[in-house]
Enzyme design. Structure first.
Site, PDB file in Angstrom:
ATOM      1  N   TYR A   1       0.839  -1.190   0.000  1.00  0.00           N
ATOM      2  CA  TYR A   1       0.000   0.000   0.000  1.00  0.00           C
ATOM      3  C   TYR A   1       0.877   1.244   0.000  1.00  0.00           C
ATOM      4  O   TYR A   1       1.926   1.259   0.659  1.00  0.00           O
ATOM      5  CB  TYR A   1      -0.880   0.058   1.250  1.00  0.00           C
TER       6      TYR A   1
ATOM      7  N   TYR B   1      -0.324  -9.831   0.605  1.00  0.00           N
ATOM      8  CA  TYR B   1       0.707  -9.191   1.432  1.00  0.00           C
ATOM      9  C   TYR B   1       0.738  -9.768   2.848  1.00  0.00           C
ATOM     10  O   TYR B   1      -0.286 -10.221   3.357  1.00  0.00           O
ATOM     11  CB  TYR B   1       0.520  -7.671   1.458  1.00  0.00           C
TER      12      TYR B   1
ATOM     13  N   ARG C   1      -2.416 -11.886   3.772  1.00  0.00           N
ATOM     14  CA  ARG C   1      -3.763 -11.588   3.282  1.00  0.00           C
ATOM     15  C   ARG C   1      -3.891 -12.053   1.833  1.00  0.00           C
ATOM     16  O   ARG C   1      -3.030 -11.749   1.006  1.00  0.00           O
ATOM     17  CB  ARG C   1      -4.044 -10.071   3.291  1.00  0.00           C
TER      18      ARG C   1
ATOM     19  N   HIS D   1      -6.848  -8.698  -2.508  1.00  0.00           N
ATOM     20  CA  HIS D   1      -8.200  -8.156  -2.370  1.00  0.00           C
ATOM     21  C   HIS D   1      -8.232  -6.696  -2.744  1.00  0.00           C
ATOM     22  O   HIS D   1      -7.199  -6.015  -2.743  1.00  0.00           O
ATOM     23  CB  HIS D   1      -8.709  -8.337  -0.927  1.00  0.00           C
TER      24      HIS D   1
ATOM     25  N   HIS E   1     -10.398  -3.298  -1.443  1.00  0.00           N
ATOM     26  CA  HIS E   1     -11.356  -2.769  -0.469  1.00  0.00           C
ATOM     27  C   HIS E   1     -12.408  -1.941  -1.202  1.00  0.00           C
ATOM     28  O   HIS E   1     -12.062  -1.164  -2.099  1.00  0.00           O
ATOM     29  CB  HIS E   1     -10.645  -1.867   0.543  1.00  0.00           C
TER      30      HIS E   1
HETATM   31 FE   LIG Z   1      -6.004  -4.628   2.553  1.00  0.00          FE
END
Ligand SMILES: [Fe+3]
Lengths: 257, 206
Positions: A126, A165, A175, A178, A180
């Site tokens: 991110y 990640y 995770r 995905h 969000h």
């Molecule tokens: Fe996330």
């Protein structure tokens, strides 16, 4: 003591077994996670212990929660739904097109409402200062977008396939990939924030966040469908994902009529 | 599994909720998210408080959304909360004139949030209130609550929600008047306690 994937696996299995027992005992299907899902440790100190107080919206059509904030063309710019065009250069990764419909519990399209998305880049990072994962940043990818649904309740985003990640809740916690999503409906009661996953991800069984949706069918509704007809020739792979907003709504009658 | 067959009511089932996680920062907050009141409006109030966890620690990674009626009790149907600049694509913020009724405010590193909005008018049988939706990492499903303003005891006593609550729990929904502050109509404190002693009343709409 170090928290291992094995510990989390056992907790996830116990939560599934408890849900199966509730269903066998006649309890209703749970479409949403419970707020106190301990395998996701961040929930432990952040969930209310008192049951929510119920409000029967049919008794008062004037509740402000039965209306929704309005969004319009002023809140959006042309490239907001194309995350590959927000910088001077092309982001790295596989381009994808994600499209679907926003619906209410009666299957009716929700028109002209705001959808916002955010995601990691193709390396699973991110663009956020608190992010601890040291995968490379992509100067051509911020990973945030927004759009309004059209008259058929449809939306489309062009973006990059996000990477999975690691997230440090327990040793070797990863995770699944995905995106969000945030949604507004015709009533504030329909507000929803969730995550869309990709079909066949091998990380699903290990991830306490997707597993917090203990109902198998409900969990499947978070997974997009590969849709070859949405793939753009020589450009992107296509995924279809329809969303159904929960919560009561009312047919809004314009004030002053 | 996610092409919904709308001709089959049994197939139209809700999409599950998930946490916002910690990394929504580039997507959801926007400049002026808490500046809901038009500039210089005489009915402006300030709302502020902390979001706290079960050990009383503030949440630096939560956000709240506020949604309320105008001072006459009308529900705004005006867009433009997050107006954009067509040249740069950046956020312009509200135009300072129109009231959209909606705002979104991130907690800061101290777990504190604040907003300027308009004192809501009453609607239906309810005392005036502002609807609140709370999001945070760790919250698998967002939480709804309401901010009622102190002062009109008769209206508060007649409110259908407040009337069904014990005194202690009822008090968690009524903001504290912190005096006039910058705005003549006052500044109000409203803390949101997610868990434990003094836990805020959260709502479920059915
Ligand atoms: Fe996330």
């Amino acid at each position: 003591m170090t928290l291992t994937q094995h510990d989390i696996d056992q907790e996830i299995a116990a939560e599934h077994a408890a849900y199966a027992k509730r269903i066998a005992g006649g309890a209703p299907v749970e479409h949403h996670p419970r707020r106190d899902y301990a395998p996701y440790r961040s929930s432990v100190l952040r969930h209310p212990k008192q049951p929510p107080v119920a409000i029967d919206v049919t008794k008062d059509p004037e509740l402000v929660e039965l209306a929704s904030p309005a969004f319009g063309a002023r809140d959006i710019t042309g490239v907001d739904n194309d995350l590959t065009r927000q910088h001077n250069g092309e982001p790295i990764g596989e381009r994808i097109t994600v499209s679907g419909r926003l619906l209410d519990r009666d299957g009716r399209p929700i028109r002209g409402q705001l959808i916002e998305i955010w995601q990691a880049n193709s390396a699973g990072r991110y663009a956020h200062q608190r992010e601890q994962h040291d995968a490379p940043l992509d100067p051509n990818f911020s990973g945030a977008g927004r759009t309004l649904t059209d008259d058929g309740g449809c939306y489309t985003f062009t973006t990059i396939q996000p990477g999975p990640y690691p997230w440090r809740q327990h040793v070797n916690a990863w995770r699944p990939a995905h995106i969000h999503f945030s949604f507004f409906g015709t009533a504030f009661t329909q507000r929803l924030v969730t995550q869309m996953y990709f079909p066949g991800d091998p990380l699903f069984p290990y991830d306490p966040i997707i597993q917090s949706v203990t109902d198998d069918a409900a969990r499947q509704r978070l997974v997009a469908t590969y849709d070859h007809s949405l793939s753009v020739p020589e450009f992107s792979m296509g995924y279809h994902w329809d969303i159904v907003l929960d919560g009561p709504n009312a047919t809004w009658i314009e004030e002053g009529r | 599994m996610t092409k919904i067959d709308t001709s089959d009511p049994e197939a139209v089932l809700p999409t599950p909720s998930h946490t916002v996680g910690p990394f929504y920062g580039h997507a959801l907050p926007f400049p002026g998210g808490g500046d809901i009141a038009p500039i210089g409006h005489p009915d402006t109030i300030v709302l502020q408080g902390y979001v706290l966890d079960g050990e009383g620690n503030p949440l630096p990674d939560a956000f709240v959304e506020l949604w309320g009626a105008d001072p006459d009790g009308r529900v705004p149907q005006v867009d433009g909360s997050m107006r954009r600049d067509p040249a740069s694509g950046g956020f312009l913020g509200r135009n300072g004139v129109e009231f959209t009724g909606w705002g979104r405010i991130q907690t800061d590193a101290d777990g504190h949030w604040s907003a300027r909005t308009l004192r809501p008018g009453a609607r239906g049988r309810s005392a005036p209130y502002i609807s609140v939706c709370v999001f945070a990492r760790g919250l698998l499903v967002h939480l709804f609550t309401r901010i009622y303003l102190p002062g009109d005891e008769a209206a508060l006593a007649a409110d259908p929600l407040l009337a069904q609550l014990d005194q202690d729990r009822r008090d968690t929904l009524i903001a504290t008047d912190e005096g006039n502050g910058t705005y003549r109509n006052g500044t109000y404190r409203f803390d949101i306690r997610l868990q434990g002693e003094g836990e805020t009343v959260f709502l479920e709409f059915q």
